[in-house]
Write a protein that holds these residues in place. Structure first.
Motif, PDB file in Angstrom:
ATOM      1  N   CYS A  79       0.844  -1.296   0.134  1.00 31.87           N
ATOM      2  CA  CYS A  79      -0.008  -0.026   0.097  1.00 31.87           C
ATOM      3  C   CYS A  79       0.929   1.159   0.146  1.00 31.87           C
ATOM      4  CB  CYS A  79      -0.754   0.224   1.382  1.00 31.87           C
ATOM      5  SG  CYS A  79      -1.906  -1.455   1.432  1.00 31.87           S
ATOM      6  N   ALA A  80       0.574   2.126  -0.866  1.00 32.98           N
ATOM      7  CA  ALA A  80       1.232   3.375  -0.818  1.00 32.98           C
ATOM      8  C   ALA A  80       0.471   4.420   0.264  1.00 32.98           C
ATOM      9  CB  ALA A  80       1.077   4.061  -2.329  1.00 32.98           C
ATOM     10  N   GLY A  81       1.398   5.277   0.884  1.00 27.39           N
ATOM     11  CA  GLY A  81       0.894   6.099   1.787  1.00 27.39           C
ATOM     12  C   GLY A  81       0.842   7.357   1.396  1.00 27.39           C
ATOM     13  N   VAL A 109       5.839   3.294   1.882  1.00 23.71           N
ATOM     14  CA  VAL A 109       4.764   2.085   1.348  1.00 23.71           C
ATOM     15  C   VAL A 109       4.712   1.340   2.942  1.00 23.71           C
ATOM     16  CG1 VAL A 109       5.246  -0.186   0.101  1.00 23.71           C
ATOM     17  CG2 VAL A 109       6.072   1.957  -0.696  1.00 23.71           C
ATOM     18  N   PHE A 110       3.700   0.631   2.889  1.00 26.95           N
ATOM     19  CA  PHE A 110       3.321  -0.238   4.077  1.00 26.95           C
ATOM     20  C   PHE A 110       2.457  -1.442   3.566  1.00 26.95           C
ATOM     21  CE2 PHE A 110      -0.273   2.524   3.782  1.00 26.95           C
ATOM     22  CZ  PHE A 110      -1.324   1.745   3.867  1.00 26.95           C
ATOM     23  N   THR A 111       2.032  -2.225   4.411  1.00 24.66           N
ATOM     24  CA  THR A 111       1.230  -3.591   3.988  1.00 24.66           C
ATOM     25  C   THR A 111       0.143  -3.656   5.121  1.00 24.66           C
ATOM     26  OG1 THR A 111       2.231  -5.011   5.259  1.00 24.66           O
ATOM     27  CG2 THR A 111       3.377  -4.688   3.165  1.00 24.66           C
ATOM     28  N   TYR A 137     -11.688   5.959   6.732  1.00 25.49           N
ATOM     29  CA  TYR A 137     -11.926   5.256   5.320  1.00 25.49           C
ATOM     30  C   TYR A 137     -10.868   5.830   4.298  1.00 25.49           C
ATOM     31  CZ  TYR A 137     -13.865   9.913   4.774  1.00 25.49           C
ATOM     32  OH  TYR A 137     -14.396  11.305   4.855  1.00 25.49           O
ATOM     33  N   GLU A 138     -10.598   5.043   3.274  1.00 24.02           N
ATOM     34  CA  GLU A 138      -9.569   5.460   2.415  1.00 24.02           C
ATOM     35  C   GLU A 138     -10.138   4.994   1.013  1.00 24.02           C
ATOM     36  OE1 GLU A 138      -5.506   5.079   3.548  1.00 24.02           O
ATOM     37  OE2 GLU A 138      -5.462   6.625   4.899  1.00 24.02           O
ATOM     38  N   ALA A 139     -10.506   5.520  -0.032  1.00 22.58           N
ATOM     39  CA  ALA A 139     -10.900   4.985  -1.386  1.00 22.58           C
ATOM     40  C   ALA A 139      -9.638   4.940  -2.106  1.00 22.58           C
ATOM     41  CB  ALA A 139     -11.889   5.757  -2.212  1.00 22.58           C
ATOM     42  N   GLU A 140      -9.304   3.403  -2.715  1.00 18.30           N
ATOM     43  CA  GLU A 140      -8.031   3.459  -3.504  1.00 18.30           C
ATOM     44  C   GLU A 140      -8.061   2.474  -4.774  1.00 18.30           C
ATOM     45  OE1 GLU A 140      -4.745   2.697  -1.038  1.00 18.30           O
ATOM     46  OE2 GLU A 140      -5.471   3.990   0.732  1.00 18.30           O
ATOM     47  N   LEU A 141      -7.555   2.878  -5.650  1.00 11.45           N
ATOM     48  CA  LEU A 141      -7.589   2.132  -6.818  1.00 11.45           C
ATOM     49  C   LEU A 141      -6.361   1.181  -6.289  1.00 11.45           C
ATOM     50  CD1 LEU A 141      -7.848   1.568 -10.070  1.00 11.45           C
ATOM     51  CD2 LEU A 141      -5.989   3.016 -10.209  1.00 11.45           C
ATOM     52  N   ASN A 168     -11.197  -0.436   0.262  1.00 12.82           N
ATOM     53  CA  ASN A 168     -11.407   0.660   1.300  1.00 12.82           C
ATOM     54  C   ASN A 168      -9.991   0.290   2.190  1.00 12.82           C
ATOM     55  OD1 ASN A 168     -11.805   2.400   3.386  1.00 12.82           O
ATOM     56  ND2 ASN A 168     -14.090   2.016   3.435  1.00 12.82           N
ATOM     57  N   ASP A 169      -9.121   1.134   2.140  1.00 15.58           N
ATOM     58  CA  ASP A 169      -7.926   1.013   3.161  1.00 15.58           C
ATOM     59  C   ASP A 169      -8.408   1.493   4.375  1.00 15.58           C
ATOM     60  OD1 ASP A 169      -5.417   0.892   4.380  1.00 15.58           O
ATOM     61  OD2 ASP A 169      -4.553   2.275   3.273  1.00 15.58           O
ATOM     62  N   VAL A 170      -9.237   0.901   5.123  1.00 10.66           N
ATOM     63  CA  VAL A 170      -9.798   1.136   6.378  1.00 10.66           C
ATOM     64  C   VAL A 170      -8.790   1.203   7.442  1.00 10.66           C
ATOM     65  CG1 VAL A 170     -11.610   0.901   8.170  1.00 10.66           C
ATOM     66  CG2 VAL A 170     -11.931   0.090   6.041  1.00 10.66           C
ATOM     67  N   GLY A 185      -2.506  -0.549  12.387  1.00 12.17           N
ATOM     68  CA  GLY A 185      -3.862   0.492  12.260  1.00 12.17           C
ATOM     69  C   GLY A 185      -4.546  -0.104  11.054  1.00 12.17           C
ATOM     70  N   LYS A 186      -3.692  -0.687  10.119  1.00  9.92           N
ATOM     71  CA  LYS A 186      -4.636  -0.825   8.720  1.00  9.92           C
ATOM     72  C   LYS A 186      -4.929  -2.212   8.673  1.00  9.92           C
ATOM     73  CE  LYS A 186      -3.041   3.011   6.582  1.00  9.92           C
ATOM     74  NZ  LYS A 186      -3.678   3.895   5.867  1.00  9.92           N
ATOM     75  N   SER A 187      -4.601  -3.114   9.551  1.00 11.39           N
ATOM     76  CA  SER A 187      -4.738  -4.509   9.241  1.00 11.39           C
ATOM     77  C   SER A 187      -5.900  -5.135  10.357  1.00 11.39           C
ATOM     78  CB  SER A 187      -3.459  -5.415   9.547  1.00 11.39           C
ATOM     79  OG  SER A 187      -2.560  -5.139   8.451  1.00 11.39           O
ATOM     80  N   THR A 253      -2.924   2.077  -4.219  1.00  8.51           N
ATOM     81  CA  THR A 253      -2.062   3.136  -4.865  1.00  8.51           C
ATOM     82  C   THR A 253      -2.315   4.520  -3.804  1.00  8.51           C
ATOM     83  OG1 THR A 253      -3.794   3.623  -6.107  1.00  8.51           O
ATOM     84  CG2 THR A 253      -2.142   2.195  -7.034  1.00  8.51           C
ATOM     85  N   GLY A 254      -2.947   4.237  -2.812  1.00 14.32           N
ATOM     86  CA  GLY A 254      -2.950   5.530  -1.837  1.00 14.32           C
ATOM     87  C   GLY A 254      -4.316   6.094  -2.148  1.00 14.32           C
ATOM     88  N   THR A 255      -4.688   6.889  -1.283  1.00 19.83           N
ATOM     89  CA  THR A 255      -5.842   7.758  -1.182  1.00 19.83           C
ATOM     90  C   THR A 255      -5.942   9.133  -1.537  1.00 19.83           C
ATOM     91  OG1 THR A 255      -8.287   7.503  -0.318  1.00 19.83           O
ATOM     92  CG2 THR A 255      -6.558   8.339   1.251  1.00 19.83           C
ATOM     93  N   ALA A 256      -7.144   9.687  -1.867  1.00 22.21           N
ATOM     94  CA  ALA A 256      -7.061  11.203  -2.243  1.00 22.21           C
ATOM     95  C   ALA A 256      -7.502  12.042  -0.833  1.00 22.21           C
ATOM     96  CB  ALA A 256      -8.166  11.324  -3.068  1.00 22.21           C
TER      97      ALA A 256
END
Ligand code: MG
Length: 290
Positions: A79-81, A109-111, A137-141, A168-170, A185-187, A253-256
């Motif tokens: 995952c890109a931050g 970059v994290f996972t 929430y984080e919407a990500e392609l 969704n990179d919750v 915090g992402k997993s 690819t990270g969120t907006a």
């Protein structure tokens, strides 16, 4: 192609979604192959083999339960931050400091662990106030790697893309900040809704599409992937430096801009909230937080 993993009559299947999005035709797969979702198809294409044949029958998409196209990815998601300029700016006053200076040179970059993945319409479980009160929430392609490789160059990177999906990179912000590294915090369980299917790279240019996110119907994120700080070829080049990528690997690819943490005061998610994410050319996912 749009490749979906779904459950019908208690059985996991993988199917081809028709152009109208209404019908789905299953591939003829062994139960072992179907259990891995789209993984065996990605591996077939990546190694130059033919896709398995389709069954003769089709069913309405509305009659099946869609699952994540890769219900248990073969390993952690890359995952890109902070990979959009406006998003990096909205968090520039947060604890995540000094990233702007670094951002122009190397991606963050994290996972996320594979077990955090849930389906495109599944509930996301809030972990409880004792664990986190800052769920975001984080919407990500998300890029699905086809042909694997190591030390992939930018110039060659897009030929390694099998397709795209949405995640969704919750994120539990308080936990993300507490541990220096972001993985914890992402997993959390259910913190990676994915879907609704994979769109293959011949049908979508992920470098030029629109990502949006609504919370309870309110538009929160609206950006184009052209606005990434590190574009998709750069991300593939970065994560494959010295590390072999395999078919079915995922790169979020990270969120907006527009995450809950970016508002003053922050707008974190609470039980009953519904988060919908849509990417042009893919479709949408929608998850209730409970
Ligand atoms: Mg993210």
């Amino acid at each position: 192609m749009r490749i979906a993993t779904y459950v019908q009559d208690g059985k996991r299947q993988v199917g081809l979604v028709h152009a109208d999005g209404q019908q789905i035709t299953p591939f003829r797969l062994s139960p072992e192959a179907a259990r891995r979702g789209a993984q065996s198809l990605i591996e077939a294409v990546a190694s130059g083999r033919e896709l398995p044949p389709l069954e003769a029958r089709s069913v309405p998409v509305s009659s099946v339960k869609l699952e994540a196209p890769l219900p248990l990815p073969r390993r952690n998601l890359w995952c890109a931050g902070r990979n959009y300029h406006a998003h990096a700016k909205e968090l520039s006053a947060s604890v995540f400091k000094d990233n702007d200076a670094n951002a122009e040179s190397w991606a963050i970059v994290f996972t996320k662990v594979p077990e955090s993945v849930v389906g495109p319409y599944d509930n996301v479980q809030l972990p409880g106030a004792a664990i986190s009160e800052q769920i975001d929430y984080e919407a990500e392609l998300t890029v699905v790697i086809g042909r694997g490789g190591k030390n992939i160059t930018r110039a060659d990177a897009m030929s390694h893309v099998f397709g795209y999906t949405i995640i969704n990179d919750v994120t539990a912000r308080d936990v993300q900040m507490r541990h220096q590294q972001w993985d914890m915090g992402k997993s959390f369980d259910t913190f990676c809704p994915m879907g609704p299917w994979i769109v293959t790279a011949d049908e979508l240019d992920g470098t030029k599409t629109r990502v949006r996110c609504w919370v309870n119907g309110e538009l929160r994120q609206d950006a184009r992937t052209e606005n990434m700080i590190f574009d998709i070829p750069t991300l593939i080049e970065t994560v494959s430096r010295g590390i072999t990528l395999y078919p079915g690997d995922l790169i979020a690819t990270g969120t907006a801009a527009g995450v809950g943490m970016g508002f003053k005061p922050p707008k974190y998610l609470k039980s009953g909230d519904v988060v919908r994410m849509e990417i042009d050319g893919i479709g949408s996912i929608e998850n209730r937080f409970v």
